[in-house]
Each structure stands twice: as structure tokens, then as C-alpha cells.
Design a protein around this motif. Structure first.
Motif, PDB file in Angstrom:
ATOM      1  N   GLY A   1     -12.888 -11.122  -2.978  1.00  0.00           N
ATOM      2  CA  GLY A   1     -13.187  -9.757  -3.405  1.00  0.00           C
ATOM      3  C   GLY A   1     -14.687  -9.544  -3.465  1.00  0.00           C
ATOM      4  O   GLY A   1     -15.481 -10.484  -3.338  1.00  0.00           O
ATOM      5  N   ASN A   2     -15.047  -8.303  -3.705  1.00  0.00           N
ATOM      6  CA  ASN A   2     -16.445  -7.923  -3.751  1.00  0.00           C
ATOM      7  C   ASN A   2     -17.178  -8.674  -4.873  1.00  0.00           C
ATOM      8  O   ASN A   2     -16.885  -8.497  -6.048  1.00  0.00           O
ATOM      9  CB  ASN A   2     -16.478  -6.406  -3.990  1.00  0.00           C
TER      10      ASN A   2
ATOM     11  N   VAL B   1      -7.994 -15.679   5.412  1.00  0.00           N
ATOM     12  CA  VAL B   1      -9.017 -15.329   4.422  1.00  0.00           C
ATOM     13  C   VAL B   1      -9.490 -13.900   4.657  1.00  0.00           C
ATOM     14  O   VAL B   1      -9.953 -13.551   5.738  1.00  0.00           O
ATOM     15  CB  VAL B   1     -10.233 -16.287   4.512  1.00  0.00           C
ATOM     16  N   VAL B   2      -9.339 -13.098   3.605  1.00  0.00           N
ATOM     17  CA  VAL B   2      -9.767 -11.696   3.654  1.00  0.00           C
ATOM     18  C   VAL B   2     -11.023 -11.562   2.799  1.00  0.00           C
ATOM     19  O   VAL B   2     -11.125 -12.176   1.737  1.00  0.00           O
ATOM     20  CB  VAL B   2      -8.668 -10.781   3.064  1.00  0.00           C
ATOM     21  N   CYS B   3     -11.952 -10.752   3.266  1.00  0.00           N
ATOM     22  CA  CYS B   3     -13.211 -10.587   2.540  1.00  0.00           C
ATOM     23  C   CYS B   3     -13.510  -9.107   2.365  1.00  0.00           C
ATOM     24  O   CYS B   3     -13.264  -8.292   3.251  1.00  0.00           O
ATOM     25  CB  CYS B   3     -14.302 -11.271   3.366  1.00  0.00           C
ATOM     26  N   ASP B   4     -14.014  -8.757   1.195  1.00  0.00           N
ATOM     27  CA  ASP B   4     -14.458  -7.394   0.916  1.00  0.00           C
ATOM     28  C   ASP B   4     -15.931  -7.500   0.525  1.00  0.00           C
ATOM     29  O   ASP B   4     -16.387  -8.555   0.083  1.00  0.00           O
ATOM     30  CB  ASP B   4     -13.616  -6.836  -0.242  1.00  0.00           C
ATOM     31  N   THR B   5     -16.657  -6.421   0.679  1.00  0.00           N
ATOM     32  CA  THR B   5     -18.045  -6.418   0.226  1.00  0.00           C
ATOM     33  C   THR B   5     -18.462  -4.970  -0.009  1.00  0.00           C
ATOM     34  O   THR B   5     -17.625  -4.068   0.063  1.00  0.00           O
ATOM     35  CB  THR B   5     -18.971  -7.134   1.237  1.00  0.00           C
TER      36      THR B   5
ATOM     37  N   LEU C   1     -12.117  -8.712   7.528  1.00  0.00           N
ATOM     38  CA  LEU C   1     -13.064  -8.022   6.641  1.00  0.00           C
ATOM     39  C   LEU C   1     -12.513  -6.629   6.342  1.00  0.00           C
ATOM     40  O   LEU C   1     -11.999  -5.942   7.235  1.00  0.00           O
ATOM     41  CB  LEU C   1     -14.434  -7.896   7.324  1.00  0.00           C
ATOM     42  N   ILE C   2     -12.606  -6.228   5.077  1.00  0.00           N
ATOM     43  CA  ILE C   2     -12.205  -4.875   4.679  1.00  0.00           C
ATOM     44  C   ILE C   2     -13.441  -4.163   4.139  1.00  0.00           C
ATOM     45  O   ILE C   2     -14.034  -4.630   3.159  1.00  0.00           O
ATOM     46  CB  ILE C   2     -11.116  -4.915   3.573  1.00  0.00           C
ATOM     47  N   ILE C   3     -13.832  -3.080   4.771  1.00  0.00           N
ATOM     48  CA  ILE C   3     -14.980  -2.314   4.261  1.00  0.00           C
ATOM     49  C   ILE C   3     -14.711  -0.829   4.451  1.00  0.00           C
ATOM     50  O   ILE C   3     -13.779  -0.437   5.156  1.00  0.00           O
ATOM     51  CB  ILE C   3     -16.314  -2.658   4.973  1.00  0.00           C
TER      52      ILE C   3
ATOM     53  N   GLY D   1     -11.826   1.490  -7.708  1.00  0.00           N
ATOM     54  CA  GLY D   1     -10.855   0.413  -7.524  1.00  0.00           C
ATOM     55  C   GLY D   1      -9.871   0.667  -6.400  1.00  0.00           C
ATOM     56  O   GLY D   1      -9.060  -0.208  -6.078  1.00  0.00           O
ATOM     57  N   ALA D   2      -9.954   1.846  -5.778  1.00  0.00           N
ATOM     58  CA  ALA D   2      -8.985   2.154  -4.708  1.00  0.00           C
ATOM     59  C   ALA D   2      -9.102   1.132  -3.575  1.00  0.00           C
ATOM     60  O   ALA D   2      -8.093   0.643  -3.058  1.00  0.00           O
ATOM     61  CB  ALA D   2      -9.206   3.557  -4.175  1.00  0.00           C
ATOM     62  N   GLY D   3     -10.347   0.780  -3.227  1.00  0.00           N
ATOM     63  CA  GLY D   3     -10.549  -0.175  -2.134  1.00  0.00           C
ATOM     64  C   GLY D   3     -10.001  -1.552  -2.485  1.00  0.00           C
ATOM     65  O   GLY D   3      -9.374  -2.225  -1.661  1.00  0.00           O
ATOM     66  N   ASP D   4     -10.224  -1.959  -3.724  1.00  0.00           N
ATOM     67  CA  ASP D   4      -9.728  -3.279  -4.159  1.00  0.00           C
ATOM     68  C   ASP D   4      -8.209  -3.273  -4.258  1.00  0.00           C
ATOM     69  O   ASP D   4      -7.550  -4.263  -3.922  1.00  0.00           O
ATOM     70  CB  ASP D   4     -10.330  -3.637  -5.520  1.00  0.00           C
ATOM     71  N   THR D   5      -7.675  -2.159  -4.728  1.00  0.00           N
ATOM     72  CA  THR D   5      -6.219  -2.056  -4.848  1.00  0.00           C
ATOM     73  C   THR D   5      -5.585  -2.089  -3.464  1.00  0.00           C
ATOM     74  O   THR D   5      -4.532  -2.700  -3.253  1.00  0.00           O
ATOM     75  CB  THR D   5      -5.858  -0.751  -5.585  1.00  0.00           C
ATOM     76  N   PHE D   6      -6.258  -1.461  -2.494  1.00  0.00           N
ATOM     77  CA  PHE D   6      -5.822  -1.536  -1.099  1.00  0.00           C
ATOM     78  C   PHE D   6      -5.805  -3.002  -0.658  1.00  0.00           C
ATOM     79  O   PHE D   6      -4.800  -3.491  -0.110  1.00  0.00           O
ATOM     80  CB  PHE D   6      -6.766  -0.720  -0.206  1.00  0.00           C
ATOM     81  N   ALA D   7      -6.908  -3.687  -0.902  1.00  0.00           N
ATOM     82  CA  ALA D   7      -7.010  -5.096  -0.472  1.00  0.00           C
ATOM     83  C   ALA D   7      -5.921  -5.943  -1.124  1.00  0.00           C
ATOM     84  O   ALA D   7      -5.324  -6.818  -0.483  1.00  0.00           O
ATOM     85  CB  ALA D   7      -8.397  -5.651  -0.819  1.00  0.00           C
ATOM     86  N   GLY D   8      -5.637  -5.679  -2.399  1.00  0.00           N
ATOM     87  CA  GLY D   8      -4.607  -6.440  -3.117  1.00  0.00           C
ATOM     88  C   GLY D   8      -3.225  -6.212  -2.537  1.00  0.00           C
ATOM     89  O   GLY D   8      -2.448  -7.158  -2.341  1.00  0.00           O
ATOM     90  N   GLY D   9      -2.918  -4.952  -2.245  1.00  0.00           N
ATOM     91  CA  GLY D   9      -1.610  -4.642  -1.651  1.00  0.00           C
ATOM     92  C   GLY D   9      -1.497  -5.254  -0.261  1.00  0.00           C
ATOM     93  O   GLY D   9      -0.450  -5.789   0.127  1.00  0.00           O
TER      94      GLY D   9
END
Ligand code: AMP
Length: 313
Positions: free
Chosen positions: A123-124, A143-147, A169-171, A233-241
Motif C-alpha cells: 500500500g501507499n 505483488v501489487v503496489c500503490d503509491t 501498479l495501481i495509480i 480511501g477510495a483508491g485503497d479500498t479499490f486495491a483491497g477489493g
């Protein structure tokens, strides 16, 4: 345990056109782990908090099947704090303040039971910490990465080292443009994928998300909501789902990736309906299923052949 998440556990002070929340529970890891817990349990969470962090928040995560033994508590430190203000256009926000606090000296140690997780979500958080986490994982399969802009502008060299070692990568769109200095998202995507990740997701807020893979581009809509209270948190919630769904499915195929993007989008659509984590506290499987179905009908159409251009009588 097949999913391990690292990121921030935070207190956020948020201003939106509809209200203000002070010291609301937030943080990238908090949102990711909570969202993912609807698909796979236990979820391992790794992060750091200060002595001021509420025991109730940790108890809440545990109640969602999140193993918090990787959360270090620095009794004499202060928890990471972030403050942001959203514009009338909720896709736009300004960071007012970032206080790293305990994060500044954090040295992540992954508990034994989390090291073998096949699915890892970075996560970020500071890219140097993302690298330290990767170094301790023994069998990562995906492995997924956010930043975010804070790290793209602040420590791009280390972020590039991370990108060389992740699968996905999710951005968001503005971060993709910032990273590549290119206004065109499709060209930006190509440039970013050349840095390492074979899969890239670019989120476009209320305009949905694009999934780039070796199979091409998949476009997912965002759920059309009338009432958006707090996009935090929408981006993080997206990444979690997204990663929660993949961890549950077990196999990272193109069709699972596409479904995972829709599950991530559905989870994010719940997140923005209330402040902080409130909407993610007690979702039911039925609510999630209904929203997935709504996503399906949103962009479904029956194809029918017509002779295009043949207008002569
Ligand atoms: P999102 O809206 O998905 O971008 O995530 C917002 C969350 O990210 C908030 O709960 C913040 O606490 C957290 N956050 C904000 N800035 C940072 C940062 N520089 N590093 C890590 N987490 C952050």
C-alpha cells in the motif's frame, strides 16, 4: 495466510464540501485490509502506530479477520497524520498536511506467519519501506503496489526500484501523468510498464478505471452515485477489493484480473458513500453481490448488426 498488506494506519483530518472530520481512522493499509477482508481471511497487516492509536481500531481490524500482530506500537510516538481538502469537483483534492511521525523511523518486520503469503499488497507508504517488506517475503506470486504524488515527487529513484520488482501498479490518472511527464494516459501506461509491472491499473475517479495487461486494455466504469460524501480511501479500498478477490480466486488470469477490477470498483463505491471507514464496517455479501450485478448491467449491451453507412434508398 495468503495475503499480506503493508501501508499506513493513520488519523485523517478531512474537509469536503459536505463536512469535516477530525482525526478519523484512515491510512492506506487500514482501507486495503478492511476491503480485502470481505474476500479472504485472515489478512495480514504490517504497519506502525503511536501510543495515541485507538485500541478499538485494532479490535475492529481483528473483528474483520485481520491479523494485526505485524502492527508495531511505538508507545511514545505519534501516529501518522494526513489532512486533505476536497474541491467542489471531488476528483480534486489538496493535501494540507502530512506528518510522518512514527513512520519516519519505521523498520517493518514481517511476522513469521505472513512471510509465505503469495499475494502481497504494498500500500501507499515510503518506497524504501515497500522494498524492506518485499525483501522479507519468501514466496510472492503476485505483488501489487500503490503509491501517490508525495512519493513520486519525493523519492522517485527508490520508487523505480520498487516498480522493477512488482507485478502490478495501481495509480490514478494524475499520478500516471506526473510519473511520466506525458499528458496521454495510453502512452504513459506503456512508459510505466517498461519500468517493471506487467499489469497496470489507472484509476480515473468517478470515470472508472483502466486495466492494462499484455492482453490489451479493459475499461471498467465507476458506479454512478448520487451522494458521494468522502472519497478518502477510495483508491485503497479499490486495491483491497482487487487483491482480495485475486487472493480468493487463487489464479491471476486475464478474466480474473478483469473481475477483480470490477470487485475493486464496487468496494470503492461503498467507501465514498460515508466518511472514513464507516461504510466498510458492516457490508453484507448480499450488498456486494447486488452492486456487482449493477456493474454488469451498467455497461452491458446487446450487439445487433446494422449496415452502417448504407443510407441509399
Ligand atoms: P486514497 O484516498 O485512496 O488516496 O487514500 C487516502 C489515505 O491514504 C488516507 O487515509 C491517508 O491517511 C493515507 N495517506 C495520505 N498520504 C499518504 C502518504 N504520503 N503515504 C501513505 N499514506 C498516505
Amino acid at each position: 495466510m495468503n495475503l499480506c498488506v503493508v501501508g499506513t494506519l493513520a488519523y485523517d483530518t478531512i474537509e469536503t464540501p459536505f463536512g469535516r472530520a477530525e482525526d478519523a481512522l484512515g491510512g492506506s493499509a487500514t482501507f486495503i485490509a478492511t476491503s480485502a477482508s470481505y474476500f479472504t481471511q485472515p489478512v495480514g497487516i504490517v504497519g506502525v502506530v503511536g501510543g495515541d492509536f485507538s485500541k478499538d481500531a485494532l479490535a475492529f481490524l481483528e473483528s474483520r479477520g485481520v491479523d494485526t500482530s505485524g502492527v508495531e506500537i511505538q508507545q511514545d510516538g505519534r501516529t501518522f497524520r494526513w489532512s486533505g481538502r476536497y474541491h467542489h469537483d471531488l476528483n480534486m483534492r489538496d493535501t494540507l498536511d502530512t506528518q510522518l511521525n512514527v513512520l519516519a523511523t519505521f523498520d517493518p518486520k514481517i511476522p513469521e506467519q505472513m512471510r509465505g503469503a503469495e499475494f502481497v499488497c504494498l500500500g501507499n507508504i515510503a518506497p524504501a519501506l515497500q522494498l524492506k517488506v518485499l525483501d522479507q517475503m519468501t514466496a510472492p506470486k503476485f505483488v501489487v503496489c500503490d503509491t501517490m504524488n508525495f512519493w513520486i515527487e519525493g523519492d522517485f529513484d527508490t520508487l523505480r526500484e520498487v516498480l522493477a520488482r512488482v507485478d502490478c501498479l495501481i495509480i490514478n490518472d494524475s499520478e500516471a501523468r506526473l510519473m511520466t511527464n506525458d499528458p496521454n494516459l495510453i502512452r504513459s501506461a506503456r512508459t510505466i510498464m517498461e519500468m517493471g509491472p506487467s499489469i497496470l491499473i489507472i484509476k480515473k475517479g468517478e470515470h472508472g478505471a483502466l486495466l492494462f495487461s499484455t492482453d490489451g486494455i479493459f475499461s471498467a466504469p465507476a458506479y454512478p452515485l448520487e451522494n458521494i460524501f468522502d472519497p478518502t480511501g477510495a483508491g485503497d479500498t479499490f486495491a483491497g477489493g482487487f487483491i482480495g478477490y485475486l487472493a480468493r480466486a487463487g489464479e491471476v488470469s486475464e478474466s480474473n484480473l478483469r473481475r477483480a477490477v470490477i470487485y475493486g470498483s464496487a468496494m470503492a463505491s461503498f467507501c465514498v458513500e460515508q466518511f472514513s471507514l464507516d461504510a466498510l464496517k458492516e457490508l453484507t455479501a448480499e450488498q456486494i453481490r447486488a452492486r456487482i450485478e449493477a456493474f454488469r448491467t451498467l455497461s452491458h449491451f446487446e450487439h445487433e448488426e446494422v449496415s452502417i453507412g448504407d443510407t441509399a434508398p
